[in-house]
Each structure stands twice: as structure tokens, then as C-alpha cells.
Design an enzyme around this catalytic site. Structure first.
Site, short mmCIF file in Angstrom:
data_model
loop_
_atom_site.label_atom_id
_atom_site.label_comp_id
_atom_site.label_asym_id
_atom_site.label_seq_id
_atom_site.Cartn_x
_atom_site.Cartn_y
_atom_site.Cartn_z
N ASN A 158 0.85 -1.19 0.00
CA ASN A 158 0.00 0.00 0.00
C ASN A 158 0.88 1.24 0.00
OD1 ASN A 158 -3.00 -0.84 0.37
ND2 ASN A 158 -1.81 -2.18 1.74
N GLU A 159 1.18 1.69 -1.19
CA GLU A 159 2.08 2.82 -1.35
C GLU A 159 1.38 4.13 -0.95
OE1 GLU A 159 5.04 2.18 -1.74
OE2 GLU A 159 5.52 0.84 -3.40
#
Ligand code: GLP
Length: 258
Positions: A158-159
């Protein structure tokens, strides 16, 4: 530690001299959970991570299985993420890593292992991700989620920009993430551009979360995670809102905290 906001306080940040000792404590908590559930004839649902951070935890779990008879027969696992595209057999795949470090050495039922697939057709990804979430729901949610942290502050993949309510999906990898992965892939240009990752909501729904970070390379992002405004710019900051999350650090990763 006064500046640390919201619900994370000193009791929920554990700093160790040695990551091996820290990892044994984490593995011990997982083993106790499995044993308690086994006694009640219940399944234990583990959320698993890859990368180098959890390797010592897996080593200790394998030891507990081999030397102390800890059984994984009633354990169900869901991995956080996988590169896309990626073949299961590729040494860089998270499939390979999970079997290599843990799954090949314990008595888990192979049908209970879930890892996002990096080899499905593009048009099937959305449905695959939906079904992955459904599988987690069907078994009653994740009891215990292990996490590492990337230098971008990602959990799973989850950037930055990932929303609090995000679910399992395809994501584009951040440049820093690709740079960090480059050596394993024999160069930046060989790192896949995408990954399939559980979302932040999927992670936050776990009943217990342990995030571990070892080494000086993690000091900046740990400080940022604990002191920044909670936002999508630093995805890991969201775990400060979780009621039952603990951060395991070593002296190096904690070295920039007041
Ligand atoms: C990858 C994984 C993350 C992991 C991170 C840190 O990007 N997707 O789940 O936490 O790397 O890796 P390491 O533990 O090797 O520092």
C-alpha cells in the site's frame, strides 16, 4: 515518546537490543494463540508478510513446530501481497519466499494457504481480489497480522496515496520500492511495475497487528510513521489508530525517536 500521537504509546512500542530476541517474542505470541485455538478446536487465521523483516519469526515458528510439536494443522494463512506479473516458481516471488522460509517446513494443510497470485490474467484481477477478500471474511477475519514496513511507509504494497478504506487490489509500485527491490531482480528495470496487495482496510480489520522494523535503514520511516499527521502520504501511520497493534523495533530502527 511524548510526541507520539493517538493510541500508540510506550507500552505498544517495544525496542530490543537484538531482532532475534524480538522475533522469538513475536513467534511466542503467535504460538500461544495457535495453541489456545487448537485446544478449543478453532482455526487460527494468520496474515503473513514477506521481505527480510519476518524471517527470524518464521525460523522460530519452524523450530517450535519441529522441536516442540506446535501444529499448524488448524492454521489458515493469507499473505499480504505478490508482485505482478510474477510466476509462483520465480525465486523473487513472494510465493517462493513463503514456502522457502516457512510453509515447506510446517504441517499446514496446503488448502489453507492463500497468497495473491501474480500470474492471473489482467482481466481477472478484479475478481481475484474480490474473492480474496471473500475468503478472508468466510473464515471470520484475520486473528493476527504480521507486518514489515517499506521505506515509502507502505504496509504490504500500500504505497503513499492508498486510502484508509482500500481493499485487495492491483497497485503501481513506488520508485523507492523498486530501487529497494532492484538488487534481487538484477537491476531496477527488471522489477515488476505492479503488485497485488491487501488493502489498508483489510489489514486494519485484523484483530491483532504486529509491525516489525529492524536496522538503521528503517529509522527515518519509523520516526515519520509515529510522528506525522495520520494520512495517506504515510500509509503505515494508520496503524496508530488500531486498538491492538504493537511496534517491534531494534535500537537502530528506533534511533531517531526522541
Ligand atoms: C516489501 C513488502 C512489504 C515489506 C517491505 C519491507 O515491499 N511488500 O510487505 O514489509 O518490503 O521489506 P524488508 O522486510 O525486507 O525490509
Amino acid at each position: 515518546m511524548k510526541k507520539i500521537l493517538n493510541t500508540i504509546d510506550n507500552k505498544r512500542i517495544k525496542i530490543f537490543e537484538d531482532k532475534v530476541l524480538a522475533s522469538k517474542e513475536i513467534a511466542g505470541e503467535i504460538a500461544d494463540l495457535i495453541k489456545n485455538k487448537n485446544e478449543k478446536n478453532e482455526k487460527t487465521v494468520l496474515g503473513l508478510a514477506t521481505g527480510s523483516s519476518p524471517i527470524e519469526v518464521y525460523k522460530e515458528l519452524v523450530r517450535l513446530h519441529k522441536e516442540e510439536g506446535l501444529s499448524f494443522k488448524n492454521v489458515i494463512t493469507f499473505n499480504l501481497d505478490e508482485y505482478y506479473p510474477m510466476e509462483d516458481e520465480d525465486v523473487n516471488s513472494y510465493h517462493y519466499s513463503m514456502y522457502y522460509h516457512l510453509l515447506n517446513h510446517i504441517d499446514i494443510d496446503r488448502n489453507n494457504i492463500h497468497i495473491p497470485s501474480g500470474k492471473i490474467h489482467k482481466e481477472d484481477i478484479e475478481n481475484f481480489c474480490y474473492l480474496y477478500e471473500q475468503e478472508i471474511k468466510k473464515v471470520g477475519g484475520i486473528d493476527f497480522q504480521i507486518l514489515g514496513i517499506g521505506r515509502t511507509g507502505h504496509l504490504g504494497f500500500n504505497e503513499p496515496g492508498s486510502e484508509r478504506n482500500s481493499r485487495t487490489r492491483l497497485i503501481t509500485l513506488h520508485d523507492i520500492t523498486k530501487i529497494d527491490a532492484a538488487s534481487g531482480f538484477g537491476g531496477y528495470e527488471n522489477v515488476p511495475k505492479f503488485a497485488i496487495t491487501m488493502g489498508l482496510e483489510t489489514i486494519m480489520n485484523a484483530r491483532r497487528i504486529i509491525l516489525m522494523a529492524w536496522g538503521k535503514g528503517k529509522a527515518d520511516i519509523i520516526k515519520e510513521t509515529l510522528t506525522c499527521k495520520i494520512s495517506t502520504a504515510t500509509p503505515a501511520s494508520i496503524i496508530r489508530l488500531h486498538k491492538n497493534a504493537t511496534l517491534y523495533l531494534d535500537n537502530d530502527s528506533a534511533s531517531k525517536l526522541d
